[in-house]
Design a protein around this motif. Structure first.
Motif, PDB file in Angstrom:
ATOM      1  N   UNK A 155       0.929  -1.191   0.025  1.00 31.20           N
ATOM      2  CA  UNK A 155      -0.090  -0.071  -0.100  1.00 31.20           C
ATOM      3  C   UNK A 155       0.752   1.162   0.080  1.00 31.20           C
ATOM      4  N   UNK A 156       1.928   1.050   0.912  1.00 30.92           N
ATOM      5  CA  UNK A 156       2.578   2.517   1.007  1.00 30.92           C
ATOM      6  C   UNK A 156       3.715   2.642  -0.098  1.00 30.92           C
ATOM      7  N   UNK A 157       3.797   1.454  -0.836  1.00 31.46           N
ATOM      8  CA  UNK A 157       4.964   1.153  -1.840  1.00 31.46           C
ATOM      9  C   UNK A 157       5.396   2.292  -2.941  1.00 31.46           C
ATOM     10  N   UNK A 158       4.299   2.682  -3.445  1.00 29.79           N
ATOM     11  CA  UNK A 158       4.150   3.634  -4.622  1.00 29.79           C
ATOM     12  C   UNK A 158       4.483   5.263  -4.242  1.00 29.79           C
ATOM     13  N   UNK A 159       3.741   6.203  -4.570  1.00 30.35           N
ATOM     14  CA  UNK A 159       3.870   7.428  -4.493  1.00 30.35           C
ATOM     15  C   UNK A 159       4.058   7.930  -2.963  1.00 30.35           C
ATOM     16  N   UNK A 160       3.342   7.145  -2.246  1.00 27.81           N
ATOM     17  CA  UNK A 160       3.526   7.668  -0.691  1.00 27.81           C
ATOM     18  C   UNK A 160       4.994   7.739  -0.124  1.00 27.81           C
ATOM     19  N   UNK A 161       5.837   7.076  -0.725  1.00 29.00           N
ATOM     20  CA  UNK A 161       6.948   6.709   0.025  1.00 29.00           C
ATOM     21  C   UNK A 161       8.466   6.816  -1.207  1.00 29.00           C
ATOM     22  N   UNK A 162       7.812   7.378  -2.361  1.00 31.76           N
ATOM     23  CA  UNK A 162       8.974   7.635  -3.344  1.00 31.76           C
ATOM     24  C   UNK A 162       9.362   8.758  -3.895  1.00 31.76           C
ATOM     25  N   UNK A 216       3.422  15.378  -5.805  1.00 26.83           N
ATOM     26  CA  UNK A 216       2.025  15.588  -6.379  1.00 26.83           C
ATOM     27  C   UNK A 216       1.355  14.484  -5.819  1.00 26.83           C
ATOM     28  N   UNK A 217       1.678  13.734  -4.650  1.00 26.63           N
ATOM     29  CA  UNK A 217       0.733  12.442  -4.398  1.00 26.63           C
ATOM     30  C   UNK A 217      -0.410  13.192  -3.884  1.00 26.63           C
ATOM     31  N   UNK A 218      -1.418  12.307  -3.946  1.00 25.61           N
ATOM     32  CA  UNK A 218      -2.810  12.567  -3.376  1.00 25.61           C
ATOM     33  C   UNK A 218      -2.728  11.751  -2.219  1.00 25.61           C
ATOM     34  N   UNK A 219      -2.892  12.673  -0.807  1.00 31.35           N
ATOM     35  CA  UNK A 219      -3.064  11.979   0.225  1.00 31.35           C
ATOM     36  C   UNK A 219      -4.509  12.245   0.969  1.00 31.35           C
ATOM     37  N   UNK A 220      -5.170  11.156   1.516  1.00 30.96           N
ATOM     38  CA  UNK A 220      -6.170  10.919   2.144  1.00 30.96           C
ATOM     39  C   UNK A 220      -6.471   9.822   2.977  1.00 30.96           C
ATOM     40  N   UNK A 221      -7.257   9.815   3.854  1.00 35.98           N
ATOM     41  CA  UNK A 221      -7.482   8.607   4.753  1.00 35.98           C
ATOM     42  C   UNK A 221      -7.887   7.325   3.727  1.00 35.98           C
ATOM     43  N   UNK A 222      -7.365   6.396   4.030  1.00 34.80           N
ATOM     44  CA  UNK A 222      -7.340   4.984   3.204  1.00 34.80           C
ATOM     45  C   UNK A 222      -8.696   4.639   3.262  1.00 34.80           C
ATOM     46  N   UNK A 223      -9.255   4.595   2.043  1.00 33.97           N
ATOM     47  CA  UNK A 223     -10.900   4.115   1.959  1.00 33.97           C
ATOM     48  C   UNK A 223     -11.226   2.920   2.784  1.00 33.97           C
ATOM     49  N   UNK A 224      -9.970   1.861   2.636  1.00 36.30           N
ATOM     50  CA  UNK A 224     -10.484   0.595   3.130  1.00 36.30           C
ATOM     51  C   UNK A 224     -10.464   0.661   4.743  1.00 36.30           C
ATOM     52  N   UNK A 276      -3.115  17.422  -1.889  1.00 36.30           N
ATOM     53  CA  UNK A 276      -1.985  17.092  -2.560  1.00 36.30           C
ATOM     54  C   UNK A 276      -0.541  17.131  -1.772  1.00 36.30           C
ATOM     55  N   UNK A 277       0.200  16.529  -1.541  1.00 40.50           N
ATOM     56  CA  UNK A 277       1.121  16.540  -0.429  1.00 40.50           C
ATOM     57  C   UNK A 277       2.022  17.925  -0.617  1.00 40.50           C
TER      58      UNK A 277
END
Ligand code: OGA
Ligand code: NI
Length: 340
Positions: free
Chosen positions: A183-190, A293-301, A315-316
């Motif tokens: 889940x955190x492997x993409x834009x959240x941490x790169x 430009x990562x979109x941040x929001x509470x995880x829908x799941x 946006x971050x």
């Protein structure tokens, strides 16, 4: 620019480093008897459901403290000790050698600065620091110093190892939350990985000064190596916990983004650095940062009727602007993004 590490040891604290009484640490409650969590990442039993006990420990520590230390994390001792040593050597270099790196321009991938503050007041922190981008290595390595001699090689190796540990931890956290492990492997941490290499020289009167005022980290997660000298304190209930150094351990804490993505489940907790009169302290904070430009929001799941979103989508880069405007105050910065 004036560096603390270039000064002969002061006999008294110069005026500009003296905080007003309400910002000093002397009257604060230090919670000596609270057990700060230490998590052993080696092994870890897996139960019948395939649940690894390390994940349970991380979630428990994360919910209660927002902070924990990890040991047996897989990073060789030598990688950590070489890094701390080469950083110490950097600060010990003559002023003329370091002068080329002084800068107030935060867009630079490598800079040396001293004593700047989060809270825009005039009082200065008792801290010199390097602020650098450490990853992707090939994009930034030419901006790193060539002296001390092995600085680049040591920093490269440390960066690779710490990033790997961050991925491991983020996978465990994602699993603990019931999210896909990547889940955190993409834009959240790169986004570009950043390091703060903090150097706190001995201070003649620690009751008057601060290494770093209380703040929360603005990004996803921080991995801190603090050597063997204590100085880091984390907020807990009505007081503060001294995060005692454990040789070769990493202190892990959550940034604002992880708090927001988990809808407040994993808190970003205030922390600060205090000074001491005996010995210089060097700490290395590696900051895992979302893409700009990562979109941040509470995880829908994680959301449902009983757990409606507490924060809006953003946006971050908007967050970074708000963080500066709010002078890093935890409540003020979160106020910008709260839904009510
Ligand atoms: C930081 C930080 C703490 C320390 O760099 O953000 O909180 O112990 N550092 O130096
Ligand atoms: Ni911090």
């Amino acid at each position: 620019m004036e560096l603390l590490s270039n000064q002969p040891m002061y006999q008294t604290v110069p005026e500009k480093y003296i905080f007003p009484p309400e910002k000093r640490v002397v009257n604060d409650i230090i919670l000596h008897s609270v057990n700060f969590p230490v998590i052993d990442l080696r092994g870890g039993r897996v139960d019948a459901e395939g649940w690894c006990e390390i994940i349970g420990e991380i979630m428990k520590a994360g919910k209660e403290f927002g902070f924990f230390q990890v040991i047996n994390h897989g990073i060789p001792e030598k990688t950590i000790s070489d890094m701390l040593q080469v950083c110490d050597e950097f600060f010990k270099m003559p002023a003329e050698e370091k002068a080329q790196y002084y800068s107030n321009d935060l867009s630079k991938p490598f800079l040396l600065n001293s004593s700047t503050t989060y809270d825009k007041s005039e009082t200065r922190y008792w801290r010199d620091y390097l602020r650098l981008v450490c990853y992707p290595i090939e994009e930034v390595i030419d901006s790193w110093p060539e002296k001390p001699e092995n600085f680049r090689a040591v920093l490269s190796e440390y960066t690779l190892q710490v990033r790997e540990l961050s991925s491991k931890l983020l996978k465990l956290i994602a699993e603990g939350l019931g999210l896909d492990k990547d889940y955190f492997g993409g834009d959240f941490s790169t986004g570009k990985t950043q390091m703060n290499i903090n150097h706190y020289p001995p201070c003649p009167d620690p009751s008057l000064t601060m290494g770093l005022l209380p703040h929360c980290d603005r990004h996803l997660i921080t991995l801190l190596a603090q050597g063997t000298v204590s100085g880091l304190q984390a907020r807990y209930m009505e007081g503060w916990i001294n995060v005692e150094p454990i040789p070769n351990a990493f202190v892990i804490n959550f940034g604002h983004q992880l708090e927001i993505i988990t809808n407040g489940l994993l808190k970003s907790v205030e922390h600060r650095a205090v000074t001491n009169s005996a010995i210089a302290r060097t700490s290395i904070a590696t900051l895992i940062i979302p893409k700009t430009d990562c979109l941040i929001a509470p995880a829908k799941e994680l959301l449902n009727e009983n757990n409606p979103p507490k924060y809006k989508e953003f946006i971050f880069s908007e967050f970074i602007k708000a963080y500066s405007a709010a002078s890093a105050s935890r409540e003020d910065v979160l106020e910008f993004f709260k839904l009510n």
